[in-house]
Design a protein around this motif. Structure first.
Motif, PDB file in Angstrom:
ATOM      1  N   GLY A   1       0.801  -1.215   0.000  1.00 26.84           N
ATOM      2  CA  GLY A   1       0.000   0.000   0.000  1.00 26.84           C
ATOM      3  C   GLY A   1       0.835   1.266   0.000  1.00 26.84           C
ATOM      4  O   GLY A   1       0.388   2.311  -0.467  1.00 26.84           O
ATOM      5  N   HIS A   2       2.052   1.172   0.504  1.00 31.39           N
ATOM      6  CA  HIS A   2       2.849   2.384   0.653  1.00 31.39           C
ATOM      7  C   HIS A   2       3.936   2.504  -0.412  1.00 31.39           C
ATOM      8  O   HIS A   2       4.884   3.272  -0.268  1.00 31.39           O
ATOM      9  CB  HIS A   2       3.388   2.481   2.082  1.00 31.39           C
ATOM     10  CG  HIS A   2       2.268   2.318   3.076  1.00 31.39           C
ATOM     11  ND1 HIS A   2       1.207   3.205   3.124  1.00 31.39           N
ATOM     12  CD2 HIS A   2       1.982   1.334   3.958  1.00 31.39           C
ATOM     13  CE1 HIS A   2       0.337   2.783   4.028  1.00 31.39           C
ATOM     14  NE2 HIS A   2       0.780   1.652   4.536  1.00 31.39           N
TER      15      HIS A   2
ATOM     16  N   CYS B   1      -1.836   9.755   1.923  1.00 34.72           N
ATOM     17  CA  CYS B   1      -2.018   8.504   2.671  1.00 34.72           C
ATOM     18  C   CYS B   1      -1.788   8.766   4.153  1.00 34.72           C
ATOM     19  O   CYS B   1      -1.032   9.665   4.524  1.00 34.72           O
ATOM     20  CB  CYS B   1      -1.029   7.460   2.158  1.00 34.72           C
ATOM     21  SG  CYS B   1      -1.160   5.859   2.987  1.00 34.72           S
TER      22      CYS B   1
ATOM     23  N   CYS C   1       0.018   7.206   5.998  1.00 32.67           N
ATOM     24  CA  CYS C   1       1.419   6.943   6.347  1.00 32.67           C
ATOM     25  C   CYS C   1       2.281   8.192   6.208  1.00 32.67           C
ATOM     26  O   CYS C   1       3.452   8.174   6.578  1.00 32.67           O
ATOM     27  CB  CYS C   1       1.990   5.818   5.495  1.00 32.67           C
ATOM     28  SG  CYS C   1       2.337   6.290   3.786  1.00 32.67           S
TER      29      CYS C   1
ATOM     30  N   GLN D   1       2.850   9.734   3.237  1.00 33.88           N
ATOM     31  CA  GLN D   1       3.250   9.927   1.840  1.00 33.88           C
ATOM     32  C   GLN D   1       2.065  10.422   1.007  1.00 33.88           C
ATOM     33  O   GLN D   1       0.918  10.321   1.412  1.00 33.88           O
ATOM     34  CB  GLN D   1       3.688   8.594   1.229  1.00 33.88           C
ATOM     35  CG  GLN D   1       4.942   8.013   1.792  1.00 33.88           C
ATOM     36  CD  GLN D   1       5.376   6.813   0.966  1.00 33.88           C
ATOM     37  OE1 GLN D   1       6.181   6.926   0.057  1.00 33.88           O
ATOM     38  NE2 GLN D   1       4.799   5.661   1.271  1.00 33.88           N
TER      39      GLN D   1
ATOM     40  N   ASP E   1       0.830   7.173  -2.964  1.00 29.11           N
ATOM     41  CA  ASP E   1       1.152   5.755  -2.925  1.00 29.11           C
ATOM     42  C   ASP E   1      -0.109   4.949  -3.261  1.00 29.11           C
ATOM     43  O   ASP E   1      -1.199   5.517  -3.453  1.00 29.11           O
ATOM     44  CB  ASP E   1       1.798   5.334  -1.597  1.00 29.11           C
ATOM     45  CG  ASP E   1       0.903   5.533  -0.386  1.00 29.11           C
ATOM     46  OD1 ASP E   1      -0.301   5.764  -0.543  1.00 29.11           O
ATOM     47  OD2 ASP E   1       1.444   5.460   0.750  1.00 29.11           O
TER      48      ASP E   1
HETATM   49 ZN   LIG Z   1       0.914   5.096   2.513  1.00 34.36          ZN
END
Ligand SMILES: [Zn+2]
Length: 355
Positions: free
Chosen positions: A174-175, A193, A195, A197, A200
């Protein structure tokens, strides 16, 4: 039924644990999941007891004695280390403070007096898809699985084994940043996202991506859409139903998801060149006409060289609700067999050793 030895597979979820059991011949002794409340919100102590209850339920259902169990496979949502230590920063499913940095694998192993083999839930489902597809050839094959849910999970299996990486963070598909040219519509901002980022695979191909990025944009293009009047989280969950009914905006959203997954598989093709690319998630359980359309879109955007297209396949993850527990069981069985191959005389005494 007489069994030589068995392993139990457990899938730990936010509300329920699913359990299953696999015998020494590689046969599942249960056709359905055995569910027990997971109690994860009440903290580690209650949750570990719930996992023990799951094992007991599985054994009661099949009449197999605990003395026949040689190992237990366990999965849970991440983030956690490759060995089952829940992130010290906490995790969505593990909000209770007691979970921070908690070693769920060791705790369950100590409570059961059995070796516990841990994977995150995406990796477990990836391993299940791999085994179902390749059976006895699993050890010679490699695959990549992308599973679209709240996030984008999955995993990488090489020569039949989950690739965990140095820090337990391999296979975080996913990333992986993906190219967004000709994916984003005009005026659509860069998807973000959780995360940290932007751009992604998960920022597009996940329920969270729909809610945070895709739907807010597409509702500016279809401002009189029925979903415009609903809270965004509620609208995001309904979007698949609209896509199944041929709604133009919903299909535009799922087309972007399919392109993102196709581009992710294209990266995998160049990086790993696996035997199979598996696609799983809610979309697999959607109405067949919509599922087939989505799958065709993913294929159309997966760029394989001619040799790769002949050698590999793109297919769906089967039995998704059972994939976590069954993948965990396969992980435990594979681990046992590897131990056996390494130390044949010690095999029967392995019951109380840790990996
Ligand atoms: Zn991500």
């Amino acid at each position: 039924m007489p069994v030589d030895w068995v392993v139990v597979g457990l899938d730990n979820g936010g509300t329920m644990n699913n359990g299953t059991i696999l015998d020494s011949d590689g046969q599942f002794l249960l056709d359905e999941m055995v569910e027990v409340p997971s109690n994860v919100r009440e903290g580690p102590d209650k949750a570990i007891q719930s996992l023990v209850n799951s094992v007991e339920q599985v054994l009661a259902r099949t009449g197999v004695p605990i003395t026949s169990v040689r190992a237990v496979g366990l999965d849970s949502p991440g983030p956690a280390s490759g060995e089952g230590v829940i992130s010290s920063k906490g995790a969505t499913n593990f909000g209770h403070a007691g979970w921070r940095g908690f070693d769920i694998r060791r705790a369950l192993g100590e409570r059961l007096g059995l070796p516990v083999i841990y994977n995150n839930d995406g990796n477990s489902a990836a391993l299940y898809a791999h085994h179902v597809r390749f059976g006895a050839e699993s050890g010679q094959r490699s695959s990549v699985a992308a599973i679209v849910g709240t996030g984008l999970g999955g995993g990488i299996v090489v020569s039949g084994q989950v690739v965990k990486g140095a820090a337990g963070m391999a296979g975080e598909l996913g990333h992986v940043p993906i190219p967004l040219d000709d994916l984003l519509a005009s005026g659509q901002s860069m998807p973000a996202c959780n995360c940290g980022q932007s751009g992604d695979a998960e920022s597009v191909a996940s329920l969270t991506g729909i809610q945070n990025n895709l739907l807010p944009y597409w509702l500016t293009r279809y401002s009189d859409h029925e979903l415009a009047g609903l809270p965004i989280g509620q609208a995001a969950k309904l979007i698949r139903k609209y896509a199944e009914n041929g709604d133009e905006m919903a299909l535009a959203i799922f087309r972007q998801q399919a392109i993102a997954i196709g581009r992710l598989f294209t990266i995998a093709a160049n990086f790993l060149d696996p035997d199979a690319y598996f696609l799983g998630g809610g979309v697999v359980e959607a109405a067949p006409h919509f599922r087939d359309w989505f799958f065709a879109e993913v294929r159309a955007h997966t760029v394989l060289r001619a040799e790769q297209a002949r050698a590999a396949e793109i297919s769906l993850v089967p039995d998704l609700d059972m994939a976590g527990a069954r993948g965990s069981a396969f992980a435990a069985r594979d681990w046992l067999i590897r131990q056996w191959q390494e130390v044949v005389p010690g095999f029967l005494s392995l019951g109380r050793r840790y990996p």
